[in-house]
Design an enzyme around this catalytic site. Structure first.
Site, PDB file in Angstrom:
ATOM      1  N   CYS A  56       1.068  -1.174   0.134  1.00  0.00           N
ATOM      2  CA  CYS A  56       0.088  -0.063  -0.089  1.00  0.00           C
ATOM      3  C   CYS A  56       0.894   1.117   0.015  1.00  0.00           C
ATOM      4  O   CYS A  56       1.276   1.653   1.121  1.00  0.00           O
ATOM      5  CB  CYS A  56      -0.918   0.106   1.355  1.00  0.00           C
ATOM      6  N   ALA A  57       1.317   1.623  -1.288  1.00  0.00           N
ATOM      7  CA  ALA A  57       2.655   2.491  -1.358  1.00  0.00           C
ATOM      8  C   ALA A  57       2.137   3.740  -1.244  1.00  0.00           C
ATOM      9  O   ALA A  57       3.040   4.618  -0.980  1.00  0.00           O
ATOM     10  CB  ALA A  57       3.400   1.855  -2.562  1.00  0.00           C
ATOM     11  N   ALA A  58       1.145   4.370  -2.020  1.00  0.00           N
ATOM     12  CA  ALA A  58       0.828   5.884  -1.984  1.00  0.00           C
ATOM     13  C   ALA A  58       0.818   6.590  -0.849  1.00  0.00           C
ATOM     14  O   ALA A  58       0.462   6.337   0.088  1.00  0.00           O
ATOM     15  CB  ALA A  58      -0.293   5.959  -2.899  1.00  0.00           C
ATOM     16  N   PRO A  59       1.539   7.775  -1.003  1.00  0.00           N
ATOM     17  CA  PRO A  59       2.203   8.364  -2.138  1.00  0.00           C
ATOM     18  C   PRO A  59       3.623   8.141  -2.119  1.00  0.00           C
ATOM     19  O   PRO A  59       4.434   8.891  -3.059  1.00  0.00           O
ATOM     20  CB  PRO A  59       1.967   9.977  -1.798  1.00  0.00           C
ATOM     21  N   ALA A  60       3.966   7.233  -1.671  1.00  0.00           N
ATOM     22  CA  ALA A  60       5.416   6.587  -1.922  1.00  0.00           C
ATOM     23  C   ALA A  60       6.576   6.995  -0.848  1.00  0.00           C
ATOM     24  O   ALA A  60       7.657   7.011  -1.221  1.00  0.00           O
ATOM     25  CB  ALA A  60       5.946   6.727  -3.174  1.00  0.00           C
ATOM     26  N   GLY A  61       6.117   7.605   0.214  1.00  0.00           N
ATOM     27  CA  GLY A  61       7.178   8.338   1.102  1.00  0.00           C
ATOM     28  C   GLY A  61       8.122   7.222   1.430  1.00  0.00           C
ATOM     29  O   GLY A  61       9.262   7.273   1.453  1.00  0.00           O
TER      30      GLY A  61
ATOM     31  N   ASP B 258      -5.662  -4.137  -6.177  1.00  0.00           N
ATOM     32  CA  ASP B 258      -5.859  -4.598  -4.736  1.00  0.00           C
ATOM     33  C   ASP B 258      -4.851  -5.396  -4.085  1.00  0.00           C
ATOM     34  O   ASP B 258      -4.471  -6.371  -4.891  1.00  0.00           O
ATOM     35  CB  ASP B 258      -7.234  -5.446  -4.603  1.00  0.00           C
TER      36      ASP B 258
ATOM     37  N   ASP C 130       2.040  -1.229   5.050  1.00  0.00           N
ATOM     38  CA  ASP C 130       1.701  -0.073   5.671  1.00  0.00           C
ATOM     39  C   ASP C 130       0.065   0.454   5.548  1.00  0.00           C
ATOM     40  O   ASP C 130      -0.232   0.722   4.409  1.00  0.00           O
ATOM     41  CB  ASP C 130       2.335   1.196   5.172  1.00  0.00           C
TER      42      ASP C 130
ATOM     43  N   CYS D 189      -1.315   3.953  11.127  1.00  0.00           N
ATOM     44  CA  CYS D 189      -1.034   5.106  11.942  1.00  0.00           C
ATOM     45  C   CYS D 189      -2.343   5.395  12.946  1.00  0.00           C
ATOM     46  O   CYS D 189      -2.924   6.064  13.058  1.00  0.00           O
ATOM     47  CB  CYS D 189      -0.816   6.361  11.244  1.00  0.00           C
TER      48      CYS D 189
HETATM   49  C1  SAM Z   1      -1.297   4.556   5.024  1.00  0.00           C
HETATM   50  S1  SAM Z   1      -1.604   4.666   3.454  1.00  0.00           S
HETATM   51  C2  SAM Z   1      -0.076   4.330   2.813  1.00  0.00           C
HETATM   52  C3  SAM Z   1       1.175   5.480   2.802  1.00  0.00           C
HETATM   53  C4  SAM Z   1       2.297   5.076   2.071  1.00  0.00           C
HETATM   54  N1  SAM Z   1       2.764   3.767   2.692  1.00  0.00           N
HETATM   55  C5  SAM Z   1       3.299   6.122   2.261  1.00  0.00           C
HETATM   56  O1  SAM Z   1       4.332   5.939   3.130  1.00  0.00           O
HETATM   57  O2  SAM Z   1       3.589   7.084   1.588  1.00  0.00           O
HETATM   58  C6  SAM Z   1      -2.474   3.218   2.691  1.00  0.00           C
HETATM   59  C7  SAM Z   1      -2.680   3.310   1.441  1.00  0.00           C
HETATM   60  O3  SAM Z   1      -3.407   1.904   1.273  1.00  0.00           O
HETATM   61  C8  SAM Z   1      -4.094   2.235   0.117  1.00  0.00           C
HETATM   62  N2  SAM Z   1      -5.027   1.145  -0.139  1.00  0.00           N
HETATM   63  C9  SAM Z   1      -6.198   0.872   0.605  1.00  0.00           C
HETATM   64  N3  SAM Z   1      -6.873  -0.247   0.303  1.00  0.00           N
HETATM   65  C10 SAM Z   1      -6.132  -1.144  -0.513  1.00  0.00           C
HETATM   66  C11 SAM Z   1      -5.927  -2.230  -1.084  1.00  0.00           C
HETATM   67  N4  SAM Z   1      -6.913  -2.996  -0.969  1.00  0.00           N
HETATM   68  N5  SAM Z   1      -4.845  -2.547  -1.611  1.00  0.00           N
HETATM   69  C12 SAM Z   1      -3.735  -1.879  -2.091  1.00  0.00           C
HETATM   70  N6  SAM Z   1      -3.776  -0.548  -1.563  1.00  0.00           N
HETATM   71  C13 SAM Z   1      -4.811  -0.032  -0.510  1.00  0.00           C
HETATM   72  C14 SAM Z   1      -4.687   3.619   0.098  1.00  0.00           C
HETATM   73  O4  SAM Z   1      -5.165   4.071  -1.206  1.00  0.00           O
HETATM   74  C15 SAM Z   1      -3.590   4.219   0.751  1.00  0.00           C
HETATM   75  O5  SAM Z   1      -2.797   4.937  -0.266  1.00  0.00           O
END
Ligand code: SAM
Length: 564
Positions: free
Chosen positions: A266-271, A332, A350, A407
């Site tokens: 779950c990478a976005a926004p990739a920090g 997903d 994450d 978090c």
């Molecule tokens: C806590 S944020 C991630 C922050 C990211 N790791 C960073 O450090 O920049 C959780 C992320 O999980 C994504 N997400 C939610 N459901 C998901 C799924 N089923 N599979 C993959 N990503 C998912 C969301 O879009 C969101 O970007």
């Protein structure tokens, strides 16, 4: 015989005893006779070295008198205090209903503060201070309602926090910290610069920076800045990323190695992806996945800038940060268990969560959470965690690790999710290798987790001055899945899990910043499960979910058994 001190040395005006005020001798008149005696004696001009018939030197006698006077004063102050408390208790505290009405119509901050203070005092010495016939629960409800009103929370979340911090003093510290911004911190990108060089460059631009903490070599704290921190040439060139210190921790726990195959699920926004890429020294292969299309774009931006690529957000960041060992996907995350089973050396999950650790960033969390919302989160978290484990290779020569982070500070999104994975897969918890943090719960209220849950780490804003966070590191032991009873009887295990999960197949998951994610698998009907029956405490403790009430068989298995 006591001699009067000559007026050489006046008692200090700050002293309570015998101070002579501007308007005359009023204070002196108020001294009782013994005070006068001491007063006079202390300032006596008699020879201090003279011994008397008691064998005590004059100075010793004076000192004894001072001690006994201090004791007397203390006793008087204590009696005064008791009187105050009793008088505080004398008036009737309103009932819960009256307080509800009062808070609805004319909430007054001073009254609220006073009541919060009073109830905390009563709870601290309940037997002595409570009004007859009023229960602890009643006082707790009054406290909760006043805290909700003062800090703008809904009752659901306030109750959870009251369970988490039964010590009222700590609860207040936590609530206060949630209303304060955390320090601005940045992470230097070793793919493009060194922290020292970056610090010099930023200081030259008018930023006041310092190393952020002893435990990181890449973090800088920005005290103040004459230029926008997110618009310097160094920022645009990917020499750093603005990132909270808590976000460093899961990646440090993951500890990715050069040439490995790593998935940031779950990478976005990739920090964190860009941090992983820098530790891999841009070698090996790094999959940056996010289910949310818009957020994927952000990843790409970060990856490019930092030298790595949340799809658009991911890609943007990857570009900026100079990441070139990354593949960005928009799935997903659970799909990886199917498309790349047992193939990664390490996986960072994450997970999307309630955001209860980062309330200062998003105040809506205070009022938007409820039982259902939290349940949807942990169902998703459990599903993603099992998938992450399934996509990890237990036979990896260098790894075989999954790091789970959120978090959130809620137990059901953290320890309970890990407990679930321990029961469902061949994994064990290992030390996260982090210098700071509080041990995760092995017991929480009536719940009991595996003893190794103490290897997980919790972070709190009021303790660590970083965002509320949770980090756990799992080592995969075997690639085979654990055989559940049902799977032995030829029931498809995935289906079995999703039912036990209470998997309602949420088709769209909201991330903590409320961005929509891609579709998860179709909704499966939740089977009524006898095990899921609650024990009547549920109303009091909403985390009384089936996963935490471990089946007796499992409890037995863990009893006295060392972690594998
Ligand atoms: C806590 S944020 C991630 C922050 C990211 N790791 C960073 O450090 O920049 C959780 C992320 O999980 C994504 N997400 C939610 N459901 C998901 C799924 N089923 N599979 C993959 N990503 C998912 C969301 O879009 C969101 O970007």
């Amino acid at each position: 015989m006591i001699k009067q001190k000559p007026s050489l040395e006046e008692p200090s005006s700050s002293s309570n005893e015998g101070s002579v005020n501007d308007s005359g001798d009023e204070d002196e008149k108020e001294l009782d006779s013994s005070d006068e005696e001491i007063q006079a004696d202390i300032y006596s001009s008699s020879d201090e070295t003279n011994d008397d018939e008691d064998g005590l030197m004059e100075i010793e006698k004076k000192s004894q008198k001072l001690i006994s006077k201090t004791k007397r004063d203390k006793k008087l102050a204590e009696e005064d205090m008791k009187l105050n408390i009793t008088s505080g208790n004398d008036h009737d505290m309103p009932t819960v209903d009256e307080i509800e009405q009062e808070l609805k119509t004319a909430p007054n901050l001073d009254v609220m503060n006073e009541r919060i203070h009073e109830v905390i005092q009563i709870l601290a010495d309940f037997n002595n201070r409570r009004q007859p016939n009023r229960s602890r629960r009643e006082y707790l409800t009054i406290l909760m309602k006043n805290l909700c009103s003062k800090y703008n929370y809904n009752e659901f979340l306030m109750e959870r926090f009251m369970q988490l911090f039964p010590n009222c003093g700590e609860l207040i510290e936590f609530l206060d910290a949630n209303d304060q911004p955390r320090p601005v911190t940045i992470r230097a990108n070793p793919l493009k610069t060194r922290r020292g060089e970056l610090a010099k460059a930023l200081i030259n631009r008018g930023m006041n920076v310092d190393p952020a903490a002893k435990w990181t070599k890449v973090g800088l704290v920005v005290y103040d800045s004459q230029v926008p921190v997110g618009a310097t040439p160094e920022y645009l060139a990917g020499h750093y990323i603005i990132q909270g210190l808590s976000s460093f921790l899961p990646v440090m726990a993951l500890c990715p190695q050069p040439n490995e195959s790593v998935l940031d699920m779950c990478a976005a926004p990739a920090g964190k992806t860009t941090h992983i890429a820098s530790l891999m020294k841009n070698t090996g292969i790094l999959f940056a996945n996010d289910a949310n299309t818009a957020r994927c774009k952000a990843i790409i931006g970060n990856l490019h800038r930092m030298g790595t690529a949340r799809c658009k957000a991911i890609i943007g960041n990857l570009h900026r940060m100079g990441v070139n060992n990354a593949v960005v996907s928009n799935l997903d995350g659970a799909e990886y268990a199917k498309i790349q089973p047992q193939s990664f050396d390490r996986i960072l999950l994450d997970a999307p969560c309630s955001g209860t650790g980062v309330i200062w960033k998003d105040e809506s969390v205070k009022t938007s959470k409820d039982e259902d919302d939290i349940k949807q989160r942990f169902v998703m978290q459990r599903r993603l965690l099992l998938a992450a484990i399934d996509a990890t290779d237990a036979n990896s020569k260098t790894g075989g690790y999954v790091v789970y982070s959120t978090c959130s500070v809620l137990v059901e999104e953290n320890e309970a999710v890990i407990q679930y994975a321990l029961e469902k897969r061949h994994v064990k918890l290992v030390p996260a290798g982090l210098e700071i943090g509080i041990e995760g719960y092995t017991k929480f209220r009536q719940f009991r987790f595996h003893p190794s849950l103490n290897l997980t780490r919790r972070y709190y804003p009021h303790v660590h001055n970083i965002d509320g966070f949770f980090v756990a590191k799992l080592k995969k032991l075997h690639n085979e899945k654990k055989q559940s009873k049902k799977s032995q009887s030829n029931v498809d295990e995935d289906e079995d899990e999703s039912k036990e999960n209470g998997n309602d197949g949420t088709s769209e998951e909201q991330s903590s910043d409320d961005e929509k994610t891609a579709k998860a698998p179709p909704k499966k009907k939740m089977k009524k499960n006898k095990k899921n029956k609650t024990n009547g405490n549920e109303a009091q403790n909403p985390i009384n979910e089936p996963i935490q009430t471990r089946p007796k068989k499992v409890q037995k298995k863990f009893k006295g058994k060392k972690s594998e």
